[in-house]
Design an enzyme around this catalytic site. Structure first.
Site, PDB file in Angstrom:
ATOM      1  N   GLY A 217      38.853  27.543  42.246  1.00  0.00           N
ATOM      2  CA  GLY A 217      40.185  26.976  42.124  1.00  0.00           C
ATOM      3  C   GLY A 217      41.140  27.743  43.026  1.00  0.00           C
TER       4      GLY A 217
ATOM      5  CD  GLU B  56      39.821  35.720  36.370  1.00  0.00           C
ATOM      6  OE1 GLU B  56      40.830  35.006  36.193  1.00  0.00           O
ATOM      7  OE2 GLU B  56      39.537  36.205  37.478  1.00  0.00           O
TER       8      GLU B  56
ATOM      9  CG  HIS C 186      45.380  32.385  36.645  1.00  0.00           C
ATOM     10  ND1 HIS C 186      44.751  32.295  35.429  1.00  0.00           N
ATOM     11  CD2 HIS C 186      44.531  33.085  37.451  1.00  0.00           C
ATOM     12  CE1 HIS C 186      43.573  32.915  35.501  1.00  0.00           C
ATOM     13  NE2 HIS C 186      43.415  33.399  36.713  1.00  0.00           N
ATOM     14  CD  GLU C 187      44.685  32.668  41.274  1.00  0.00           C
ATOM     15  OE1 GLU C 187      44.242  33.771  41.652  1.00  0.00           O
ATOM     16  OE2 GLU C 187      44.078  31.936  40.475  1.00  0.00           O
TER      17      GLU C 187
ATOM     18  CG  MET D 200      39.856  35.145  45.775  1.00  0.00           C
ATOM     19  SD  MET D 200      39.183  35.783  44.216  1.00  0.00           S
ATOM     20  CE  MET D 200      37.720  34.761  44.050  1.00  0.00           C
TER      21      MET D 200
ATOM     22  CG  HIS E  27      44.666  37.671  38.771  1.00  0.00           C
ATOM     23  ND1 HIS E  27      44.059  38.315  37.722  1.00  0.00           N
ATOM     24  CD2 HIS E  27      44.073  36.447  38.837  1.00  0.00           C
ATOM     25  CE1 HIS E  27      43.142  37.510  37.187  1.00  0.00           C
ATOM     26  NE2 HIS E  27      43.140  36.375  37.837  1.00  0.00           N
TER      27      HIS E  27
HETATM   28 ZN   LIG Z   1      42.015  34.570  37.720  1.00  0.00          ZN
END
Ligand SMILES: [Zn+2]
Length: 626
Positions: free
Chosen positions: A47, A106, A83-84, A49, A87
């Site tokens: 999806g 995750e 989400h990315e 990175m 991170h």
């Molecule tokens: Zn992730």
């Protein structure tokens, strides 16, 4: 991004800027780099990175046209970007020592993305969508072949096996449960403590629990270890004993009757009385728990807000109160949980399919998207188990149930529609046009799809639903148009709508063309998912299965290794006895080593639903005998 698509990037740019600031505030640490690029790639197995400073995405998760996309397509992009970006701190600034800790990386990014998008766009109600997605993790984690969230990692296959619904969704759900139990501010302070202490260093899972425990003084490590290092989850049973509520727990669907696994279960219990609506926070231990009943006729919701990763079952008296007052006094999330828990008890063999159908018959006045999604999930399975005249009467029942809800909304967007209202319109068009085989809906869907294809403005969720309905009733002429759009449309979202609708055409000759295209014109990054949809086709699934098995080596060579698991995911929907035998013995000989445990889970899910078919076919035949 590929040139010529620049105009599709403005939405992502907008949704990327605010989370970066929001995370900086939440974590109380500035973004740990000087720049951040978001890059869309035309053929990308994952999806997205989270490379520090340069995040890569597949096109559908970054590029979109706000005018023609649906609310859920926009939320998908916003949630993926968040989400990315989460991170950049949790994963990049502080990194897990080894692959056993990837689940936390995750799960945490999943949890944080919803927290962030919810804070920036409360009108999108993303936690409700998250809890809807959680149904999949519940299904997997009720299996004998489920796994613990964290496990030792020795090989690359052990590591690739981490990237599944238990890591992302159960992991995220368990963190949401923890946050709701500790309280949002105390949880955030613990996260700050953890990131500050371990910046530019490596950690183990326990480092996070210890930081939260130091911050709050609560037994975080003990409570969380049970959820991370034990398989499965509990069913909580609530019964009234005089003026006390008694809670007990058992594992939901123990495969071994001697299974005595228990969890410390954080639970928010809501009681509605004539003059109060109160919530108590409990930690249910192995031997259960209790709470004073607020009033003799109190309405009791044992998992208020739905945040705990549990199923809830009530004694008859408490359940009757809930059913009688569900539409007035329960939130949409709580009704969704009620429907989902009931369906789960049918799948588990604890209740007849009639219990589920009786329940949903009371929901024709329902107005909320996640509740309808839960209802449609159960009804779609029922549709697979009923044939001939009873199927016609089942379709009548679907139309009776869904029509009133759809008529309240109508075909056109109304002033003041919420994002969920807009998506619900599409959901109900699918339910009526496909499950209900409603000719009026099908005719109007053809018109809407034609308008949308010729560039006229059509309410996006209606346009998206119309694509699915038209494919279901369409012939060769529509197929040509759909295939052309599947290969080249104006936006990645439209392309995806048409591509994933191809397996809905009911003509075996057209299915053959779709299957061949997965080895030709359809991009490798999409091929496994088109095959999975084809395998899941109610009537043409066996044709897709024959294709996949006869071309196995070619298929496996063409698709990315991380997508191969989509094939048994689709094949699990084949639940007629001979199909089950074929699928089970084929995969006994053809492992998917990079996702071996997931393969075992899909095979078990196929057996679970085949057993459901064996029970439900007769019950449905009787119920819809006319
Ligand atoms: Zn992730």
């Amino acid at each position: 991004m590929p040139s010529g698509r620049e105009h599709l990037a403005s939405f992502a740019l907008e949704v990327a800027a605010s989370p970066l600031n929001w995370f900086g505030d939440y974590y109380a640490i500035a973004y740990p780099d000087a720049k951040l690029d978001n890059v869309a790639l035309p053929d990308f197995a994952q999806g997205a990175m989270e490379n520090l400073g340069c995040v890569t995405y597949r096109e559908t998760l970054l590029l979109l046209d706000p005018e023609t996309s649906t609310p859920l397509e926009r939320i998908d992009v916003a949630e993926t970007v968040a989400h990315e970006l989460a991170h950049m701190w949790f994963g990049d600034l502080v990194t897990m020592r080894w692959w056993n800790g990837i689940w936390l990386n995750e799960a945490f990014a999943t949890f944080m993305s919803y927290l962030c998008v919810d804070a920036l766009h409360p009108e999108w109600r993303v936690w409700e969508s998250f809890l809807r997605n959680r149904a999949n993790a519940f299904e997997v984690d009720a299996l004998e072949s489920t796994r613990t969230i964290e496990y030792p990692v020795y090989s690359p296959h052990d590591a690739s096996g981490m990237f599944d619904t238990l890591t992302y969704t159960k992991g995220g759900a368990v963190l949401r449960m923890l946050e709701q139990w500790l309280g949002p501010d105390r949880f955030r302070d613990g996260i700050r403590r953890y990131l500050t202490a371990h910046a530019y260093a490596n950690t183990e899972t326990h480092d996070l629990w210890d930081a939260l425990e130091e911050e709050t003084g609560e037994p975080v490590r003990r409570a969380m270890d049970a959820w991370i290092f034990q398989k499965g989850y509990p069913a909580i049973t609530v019964r009234r004993d005089g003026d006390v509520l008694r809670f007990s727990q058992r594992r939901f669907v123990p495969s071994d009757p001697g299974d005595r696994t228990t969890w410390p279960v954080p639970l928010l219990v809501r009681q509605v009385t004539d003059d109060a609506d109160r919530v108590d926070t409990l930690l249910i231990e192995a031997d259960g728990g209790e709470l004073p009943l607020a009033a003799p006729d109190a309405l009791v919701v044992a998992n208020a807000g739905g945040a705990s990763f549990v199923r809830v079952f009530y004694d008859d008296d408490l359940r009757e109160r809930l059913l009688a007052r569900a539409l007035d006094d329960l939130t949409a999330v709580e009704r969704q949980c009620l429907v989902d828990d009931t369906w789960a008890s049918v799948v588990a063999g604890d209740a007849s399919v009639n219990v589920f159908l009786d329940l949903v018959e009371g929901f024709s006045q329902e107005t909320e998207l996640p509740v309808w999604q839960a209802i449609v999930t159960g009804l779609s399975w029922c549709d697979r188990f009923v044939e001939g005249d009873p199927r016609e009467r089942f379709r009548d029942a679907i139309r009776d149930l869904v029509r009133p809800a759809f008529e309240r909304l109508g075909w056109d967007a109304r002033e003041g529609d919420s994002e969920f209202d807009r998506e619900l319109r599409g959901e109900l068009i699918r339910a009526l046009g496909i499950l209900g085989d409603d000719p009026e809906i099908q005719a109007q869907a053809r018109e809407s799809e034609g308008q949308s294809r010729s560039g006229e403005p059509v309410e996006p969720p209606v346009a998206a639903a119309a694509v699915d309905v038209v494919a279901t009733v369409g012939g060769p002429d529509e197929y040509e148009e759909f295939m052309a759009r599947a290969l080249d449309a104006d936006t990645p979202q439209e392309q995806e709508r048409y591509r994933s609708a191809l397996p809905r055409f009911r003509d075996p000759g057209l299915m053959a063309r779709t299957l061949e295209a997965t080895l030709g014109t359809i991009r490798p990054q999409d091929a496994a998912f088109v095959l999975a949809h084809s395998l899941a086709s109610r009537d043409l699934g066996p044709q897709a299965w024959a294709f996949v098995t006869s071309r196995w080596e070619t298929v496996i060579e063409r698709i990315p290794a991380s997508n191969a698991i989509a094939l048994p995911a689709g094949a699990r929907m084949l639940t007629r006895p001979l199909e089950v035998d074929e699928v089970q013995s084929f995969f006994a000989e053809h492992d998917i080593p990079q996702n071996h445990q997931m393969l075992l889970q899909f095979l078990e899910r196929q057996r679970v639903f085949a057993a459901l078919r064996a029970r439900a076919e007769a019950e449905l035949r009787v119920r819809f005998a006319g």
